[in-house]
Write a protein that holds these residues in place. Structure first.
Motif, PDB file in Angstrom:
ATOM      1  N   GLU A 140      -3.673   0.366  -0.930  1.00 60.05           N
ATOM      2  CA  GLU A 140      -4.199   1.392  -0.545  1.00 60.05           C
ATOM      3  C   GLU A 140      -5.430   0.571  -1.029  1.00 60.05           C
ATOM      4  O   GLU A 140      -6.255   1.983  -1.079  1.00 60.05           O
ATOM      5  CB  GLU A 140      -2.935   2.411  -1.438  1.00 60.05           C
ATOM      6  N   HIS A 156      -7.864   0.221   1.499  1.00 63.35           N
ATOM      7  CA  HIS A 156      -8.441   0.712   2.163  1.00 63.35           C
ATOM      8  C   HIS A 156      -9.204   2.105   1.408  1.00 63.35           C
ATOM      9  O   HIS A 156     -10.449   2.169   2.027  1.00 63.35           O
ATOM     10  CB  HIS A 156      -7.128   1.898   2.317  1.00 63.35           C
ATOM     11  N   GLU A 206      -0.941   1.501   7.352  1.00 64.09           N
ATOM     12  CA  GLU A 206       0.351   2.669   6.783  1.00 64.09           C
ATOM     13  C   GLU A 206       1.705   3.018   7.977  1.00 64.09           C
ATOM     14  O   GLU A 206       2.860   3.556   7.317  1.00 64.09           O
ATOM     15  CB  GLU A 206      -0.460   3.644   7.370  1.00 64.09           C
TER      16      GLU A 206
HETATM   17 FE   LIG Z   1      -3.656   3.187   2.977  1.00 65.18          FE
END
Ligand SMILES: [Fe+2]
Ligand SMILES: [Fe+2]
Length: 139
Positions: A50, A53, A125
């Motif tokens: 994450e 990301h 995701e």
């Molecule tokens: Fe993410």
């Protein structure tokens, strides 16, 4: 150049990525119980994903001329493992919904790079969602 709508969607994505990055990291730190053994490594590796990301989206947003936000969405850690993973499933669902919307808008504006970046993130995701859903079955 990108519309304000698209830029806002990217910043919303960054705020969510920052949130879940910290959320999963703190859940990784605070896990407990025998079942936590199975979950902790997943939480750690997904937290790192994450963060990547957030960086990827921020690079794109900055290139498009906007300052990336530093503020995460509200973080929920939770007390029990079940409480944690239930919330994580919901957050992944939220990310999937947001990124489908982002892809839609990027496509409409002919922004192929943003489109491609978010299709790659969306795939991950969905994997996170699958992982958390599977873990939840046994909690
Ligand atoms: Fe993410
Ligand atoms: Fe995720």
């Amino acid at each position: 150049m990108a519309s304000k709508e698209l830029l806002n969607l990217l910043n919303k994505g960054i705020a969510r990525e920052l949130q879940v990055s910290i959320q999963y990291m703190w859940q990784h730190v605070q896990w407990s119980g025998v079942k936590g053994f199975a979950v902790q490594d997943e939480l750690k590796s997904i937290a790192i994903a994450e963060m990547k990301h957030a960086e990827k989206i921020a690079e794109r947003l900055f290139y498009l001329g906007e300052i990336p936000t530093t503020k995460p969405e509200p973080i929920f850690v939770g007390k029990t493992l079940k409480e944690m993973i239930e919330r994580d499933v919901k957050d992944e669902e939220g990310a999937i919904k947001l990124y489908k919307q982002t892809i839609e808008v990027a496509r409409k504006e002919g922004d192929e790079t943003t489109n491609r970046i978010f299709r790659e993130i969306l795939e991950q995701e969905e994997e996170h969602h699958d992982t958390f859903t599977t873990l939840l079955e046994d909690l």
